[in-house]
Scaffold this motif. Structure first.
Motif, short mmCIF file in Angstrom:
data_model
loop_
_atom_site.label_atom_id
_atom_site.label_comp_id
_atom_site.label_asym_id
_atom_site.label_seq_id
_atom_site.Cartn_x
_atom_site.Cartn_y
_atom_site.Cartn_z
N CYS A 198 137.35 88.44 80.35
CA CYS A 198 138.21 89.44 79.73
C CYS A 198 139.37 88.72 79.03
CB CYS A 198 138.77 90.41 80.76
SG CYS A 198 137.53 91.31 81.71
N SER A 199 139.69 89.13 77.81
CA SER A 199 140.81 88.52 77.11
C SER A 199 142.14 88.84 77.79
CB SER A 199 140.85 88.99 75.66
OG SER A 199 139.70 88.57 74.97
N GLY A 200 142.23 90.00 78.43
CA GLY A 200 143.43 90.40 79.13
C GLY A 200 143.33 90.10 80.62
N ILE A 201 143.90 90.96 81.42
CA ILE A 201 143.92 90.82 82.88
C ILE A 201 142.60 91.32 83.45
CG2 ILE A 201 145.11 91.51 84.99
CD1 ILE A 201 147.64 91.87 83.23
N GLY A 202 142.05 90.61 84.40
CA GLY A 202 140.78 91.03 85.00
C GLY A 202 140.91 92.33 85.78
N PHE A 203 141.89 92.38 86.70
CA PHE A 203 142.10 93.56 87.54
C PHE A 203 143.60 93.80 87.57
CE2 PHE A 203 140.89 95.46 91.98
CZ PHE A 203 141.57 96.62 91.66
N TRP A 204 144.05 94.90 86.94
CA TRP A 204 145.48 95.15 86.75
C TRP A 204 145.85 96.45 87.43
CZ3 TRP A 204 148.10 95.94 81.29
CH2 TRP A 204 149.50 95.87 81.44
N ILE A 205 146.72 96.36 88.45
CA ILE A 205 147.29 97.55 89.08
C ILE A 205 148.67 97.76 88.48
CG2 ILE A 205 147.98 98.62 91.24
CD1 ILE A 205 145.92 96.91 92.66
N LYS A 206 148.81 98.84 87.71
CA LYS A 206 150.02 99.05 86.91
C LYS A 206 151.00 99.99 87.61
CE LYS A 206 149.82 99.37 82.46
NZ LYS A 206 149.46 99.82 81.08
N THR A 207 151.74 100.72 86.81
CA THR A 207 152.89 101.50 87.24
C THR A 207 152.56 102.50 88.33
OG1 THR A 207 153.69 101.34 84.97
CG2 THR A 207 154.77 102.95 86.38
N ALA A 208 153.38 102.51 89.37
CA ALA A 208 153.38 103.55 90.40
C ALA A 208 152.00 103.80 90.99
CB ALA A 208 153.96 104.84 89.84
N SER A 209 151.23 102.76 91.17
CA SER A 209 149.95 102.90 91.84
C SER A 209 150.13 102.54 93.32
CB SER A 209 148.91 101.99 91.19
OG SER A 209 148.61 102.42 89.88
N ASP A 210 149.59 103.38 94.22
CA ASP A 210 149.88 103.20 95.63
C ASP A 210 148.66 103.60 96.45
OD1 ASP A 210 151.35 102.61 97.88
OD2 ASP A 210 152.29 104.58 97.99
N SER A 230 141.14 96.94 97.85
CA SER A 230 140.15 96.17 97.14
C SER A 230 139.57 95.12 98.08
CB SER A 230 140.76 95.48 95.90
OG SER A 230 139.91 94.53 95.34
N SER A 231 138.23 94.89 98.00
CA SER A 231 137.62 93.85 98.82
C SER A 231 136.30 93.40 98.19
CB SER A 231 137.38 94.35 100.25
OG SER A 231 136.46 95.43 100.26
N CYS A 232 135.89 92.18 98.53
CA CYS A 232 134.61 91.62 98.11
C CYS A 232 134.50 91.56 96.60
CB CYS A 232 133.43 92.39 98.70
SG CYS A 232 133.40 92.43 100.49
N GLY A 233 135.55 91.06 95.95
CA GLY A 233 135.53 90.97 94.51
C GLY A 233 135.53 89.53 94.03
N PHE A 234 134.98 89.29 92.84
CA PHE A 234 134.95 87.99 92.22
C PHE A 234 135.49 88.12 90.81
CE2 PHE A 234 132.86 84.49 89.94
CZ PHE A 234 133.15 83.43 90.78
N ILE A 235 136.58 87.42 90.50
CA ILE A 235 137.24 87.52 89.20
C ILE A 235 137.40 86.11 88.66
CG2 ILE A 235 139.33 88.30 87.99
CD1 ILE A 235 139.82 90.24 90.30
N LYS A 236 136.89 85.90 87.41
CA LYS A 236 137.01 84.56 86.85
C LYS A 236 137.06 84.61 85.33
CE LYS A 236 132.23 83.17 85.97
NZ LYS A 236 131.27 82.07 86.10
N SER A 237 137.62 83.57 84.75
CA SER A 237 137.61 83.32 83.30
C SER A 237 138.19 84.49 82.51
CB SER A 237 136.17 83.04 82.83
OG SER A 237 135.62 81.94 83.49
N ASN A 238 139.31 85.02 83.00
CA ASN A 238 139.99 86.09 82.28
C ASN A 238 141.29 85.56 81.69
OD1 ASN A 238 138.16 88.37 83.08
ND2 ASN A 238 138.77 87.69 85.12
N GLY A 239 141.94 86.38 80.84
CA GLY A 239 143.18 85.95 80.17
C GLY A 239 144.34 85.80 81.12
#
Length: 321
Positions: free
Chosen positions: A296-308, A312-321
């Protein structure tokens, strides 16, 4: 069996007038130059998404599943457990008795029968509203479309949304492929219950857009080559599960959730995205499990404003911006 030389809309209307049932489509290409409208209690069934094709020829036409006799001027308010709906800048009248009003709730059913119109700004519903009190909330009054099913065909070549579903109670799509849409492959708005299984959206401006959706199931489906607006673009969606999903080659965010709650997202992959992978914005009670997010050119996994309250579990994130 309905063939490409038959008038498909006439066949649907005739079956609807007799109470509904199954329309079986043969293989081949059904070339249409008008909207295809699917009313209540109709199961439109082809031989498979590779064999039966509905083609709009690049025109501004679509497959529509929509309630009728729509009124949505102004906003509404109602308390939890209440049966009195108060309107602001509404002009309600007695002709609306017997219709349904959509009042968004994450607690269950959202369409309520209108049993009385007291005045232009006061309606009585037949069962108590269950959910957080609504204030200045959008709504719709309509005759709903219910119990529709699409299965085993492709929809292609429209300059607008290929499939538009709104003001519906229960809609099921299975083995449906959407190709070459000038807007969304599928657009969903104010639908009470929605099922999407074993389906594909390919080469559309946006993949799937959903707004004000109180319950849905998405499973075993794929978005690819989305050209501008993102893959899954969901706003105000609750009580929904995503399992065995994949996106690839997406312009925009692959999966974007805004003001959503009580969602389970499991066993999915996101690859080759010009924006962000998975975005949670103002969301709560979201469970994300067993995922792969890459390139991904941006963020792979993004938790933004006022998220509560998200996990998250068992994830694989690689080669993102």
């Amino acid at each position: 069996m309905i063939t490409p030389t038959d008038n498909l809309q006439d066949a649907i209307n005739a079956l609807s007038d007799s109470g509904g049932g199954i329309i079986n489509l043969t293989g081949g290409i059904f070339n249409l130059s008008a909207n295809l409208v699917v009313p209540s209690n109709i199961n439109l069934q082809g031989i498979g998404s590779a064999g039966t094709v509905i083609d709009f020829g690049g025109g501004a036409y679509q497959l529509k599943i929509s309630g009728t006799n729509i009124y949505n001027t102004g906003t509404v308010a109602i308390s939890n457990g209440g049966t009195t709906v108060l309107g602001t800048t509404t002009v309600w009248d007695a002709s609306m008795i017997g219709q349904s009003i959509f009042l968004f709730t994450p607690m269950g059913d959202s369409f309520y029968e209108i049993i009385d119109v007291v005045d232009a700004g006061t309606i009585t519903i037949g069962t108590p509203f269950t959910g957080t009190a609504l204030v200045t909330e959008l709504y719709v009054i309509c005759d709903t479309v219910d119990s529709t099913k699409l299965e085993g065909f492709s929809v292609q070549n429209s300059s607008i949304d290929l499939i538009d579903i709104r003001y519906a109670v229960t809609t099921t799509l299975r083995d449906i492929s959407c190709y070459d849409g000038g807007a969304s492959g599928i657009n969903i708005f104010m639908v009470e219950t929605y099922y999407w299984e074993s389906s594909l959206v390919y080469n559309c401006l946006t993949g799937i857009t959903a707004d004000t959706l109180p319950g849905a199931t998405f499973t075993n489906s794929f978005l690819q080559n989305i050209t501008s607006g993102g893959g899954f673009v969901f706003t105000k969606v609750t009580n929904t599960t995503f399992t065995s999903m994949a996106t690839d080659t997406i312009v925009g965010d692959a999966m974007s959730f805004v003001n959503c709650s009580n969602l389970g997202i499991e066993d999915f992959s996101i690859t080759n995205v010009t924006g962000n992978g998975l975005v949670l914005d103002g969301c709560f009670a979201m469970g994300v499990l067993d995922y792969y997010i890459s390139t991904c050119s941006g963020i792979g996994f993004w938790i933004k404003t006022a998220s509560d309250g998200n996990s998250s579990s068992c994830g694989f994130i690689k080669s993102n911006g």
